[in-house]
Design an enzyme around this catalytic site. Structure first.
Site, PDB file in Angstrom:
ATOM      1  N   HIS A  10      -7.174  -4.982  10.266  1.00 56.64           N
ATOM      2  CA  HIS A  10      -6.950  -4.760   8.835  1.00 56.64           C
ATOM      3  C   HIS A  10      -5.656  -5.431   8.365  1.00 56.64           C
ATOM      4  CE1 HIS A  10      -4.810  -0.666   9.759  1.00 56.64           C
ATOM      5  NE2 HIS A  10      -3.890  -1.567   9.525  1.00 56.64           N
ATOM      6  N   ASP A  70      -7.384  -2.951  14.393  1.00 55.64           N
ATOM      7  CA  ASP A  70      -8.771  -3.246  14.038  1.00 55.64           C
ATOM      8  C   ASP A  70      -8.888  -4.482  13.136  1.00 55.64           C
ATOM      9  OD1 ASP A  70      -7.681  -2.323  11.700  1.00 55.64           O
ATOM     10  OD2 ASP A  70      -8.998  -0.577  11.494  1.00 55.64           O
ATOM     11  N   GLU A 114      -9.525  -1.845   5.549  1.00 57.88           N
ATOM     12  CA  GLU A 114     -10.155  -1.575   6.838  1.00 57.88           C
ATOM     13  C   GLU A 114     -11.387  -2.464   7.025  1.00 57.88           C
ATOM     14  OE1 GLU A 114      -8.434   0.053   8.787  1.00 57.88           O
ATOM     15  OE2 GLU A 114      -8.110   2.158   8.308  1.00 57.88           O
ATOM     16  N   ASP A 135       0.813  -1.217   0.000  1.00 59.51           N
ATOM     17  CA  ASP A 135       0.000   0.000   0.000  1.00 59.51           C
ATOM     18  C   ASP A 135       0.847   1.269   0.000  1.00 59.51           C
ATOM     19  OD1 ASP A 135       0.962  -0.399   2.577  1.00 59.51           O
ATOM     20  OD2 ASP A 135      -0.989  -0.943   3.395  1.00 59.51           O
TER      21      ASP A 135
HETATM   22  P1  PGA Z   1       2.192  -1.510  12.601  1.00 64.26           P
HETATM   23  O1  PGA Z   1       0.981  -1.498  11.561  1.00 64.26           O
HETATM   24  O2  PGA Z   1       3.175  -2.501  12.085  1.00 64.26           O
HETATM   25  O3  PGA Z   1       2.765  -0.117  12.576  1.00 64.26           O
HETATM   26  O4  PGA Z   1       1.630  -1.915  13.921  1.00 64.26           O
HETATM   27  C1  PGA Z   1       0.460  -2.719  11.146  1.00 64.26           C
HETATM   28  C2  PGA Z   1      -0.673  -2.495  10.155  1.00 64.26           C
HETATM   29  O5  PGA Z   1      -1.380  -1.493  10.264  1.00 64.26           O
HETATM   30  O6  PGA Z   1      -0.857  -3.353   9.287  1.00 64.26           O
END
Ligand code: PGA
Length: 260
Positions: A138, A136, A143, A67
């Site tokens: 995702h 959450d 999301e 992404d």
């Molecule tokens: P993070 O993010 O590695 O900064 O915890 C993980 C994600 O949002 O997929």
């Protein structure tokens, strides 16, 4: 799903790097799906160490990142282009033209997303996808409520995700609302998934992913349908798993030939 619980994230990332190194020994021109965020940083550091000290070769590797923020130029310090250069690409021998990240400056989003899907297909598909997981649930920036068969497309971040990612931005007002992300369906077509999760903030989404129902409300839960998904967790991220003892027992009794 294979659940591997390690005492620390260092131990989990060391195993993850060995996992990738094994793939590259078997298939030097493998296609890797890469992730950003705080979770995979140690994994990249360990891969860089293997490159420097043990000659792990990325010359023929192709990569596709999950992404990118829409509206951020590659040189923006919070862009995922910048993150990948800083944390991985500039430290290994991967040719620049072999690396792919969605174009955050796209002026034709549907065409850009379709071209990204086409490039993945032309490369022969992704052999191994690295994933983190959001608080959450995702994956990528898919999301909750993302279609479980979605493809690369624009998504709108939840306020929670924007706040989670705020530390990477000098000014919270600069956090983009929109992103381009591989879809859940795109991720499900990868041949193998390594999902990393560390710390207490990931315990609830990991429990929902492994032991809850498959639901678009927890996009990572679709990995229950993936033929080869492995979760590399530290103790804290595994803290709410009801069957943690069973997963540990399975790992301890793995046949030698299955070990990395
Ligand atoms: P993070 O993010 O590695 O900064 O915890 C993980 C994600 O949002 O997929």
């Amino acid at each position: 799903m294979e659940v591997l619980i390690h005492p620390t994230k260092h131990a989990a990332c060391t195993l993850g790097a060995r996992w990738i190194a094994r793939l590259l020994r078997q298939k030097p021109d493998a296609v890797l799906g890469l992730a950003t965020g705080s979770t995979p940083v140690l994994l990249y550091q360990e891969l860089i160490r293997l490159h420097r000290e043990e000659g792990l070769d990325f010359r023929k590797v192709t990569t596709f990142n999950l992404d990118e923020y829409l509206g951020l130029a590659p040189e923006h310090p919070a862009s995922y282009h910048h993150f990948m250069q800083e944390n991985f690409f500039q430290h290994v021998n991967i040719p620049r033209e072999n690396t792919h990240i969605p174009d955050g400056l796209s002026t034709d989003v549907p065409a850009t997303c379709q071209a990204y899907e086409d490039k993945i297909r032309q490369a022969g598909g992704i052999d191994l996808q690295i994933l983190g997981i959001g608080g959450d649930g995702h994956i990528g920036f898919n999301e909750p409520s993302s279609s479980l068969s979605s493809r690369t497309r624009i998504k709108t971040l939840t306020e929670r995700t924007r706040q989670d990612n705020a530390p990477f931005f000098a000014n919270p007002a600069d956090i983009p609302q929109h992103v381009l992300t591989m879809g859940v369906g795109t991720i499900m077509e990868t041949r193998e998934v390594l999902l990393l999760a560390f710390g207490p903030g990931k315990a609830a989404p990991i429990a929902a992913t492994v032991e809850g129902p498959v639901t678009a409300f927890v996009p990572a839960s679709i990995l229950q349908f993936h033929p080869k998904a492995t979760l590399l967790l530290d103790e804290e991220a595994a803290g709410l798993l009801q069957r943690a003892e069973y997963y540990r027992w399975v790992d301890a009794h793995k046949p030698t030939w299955q070990r990395v």
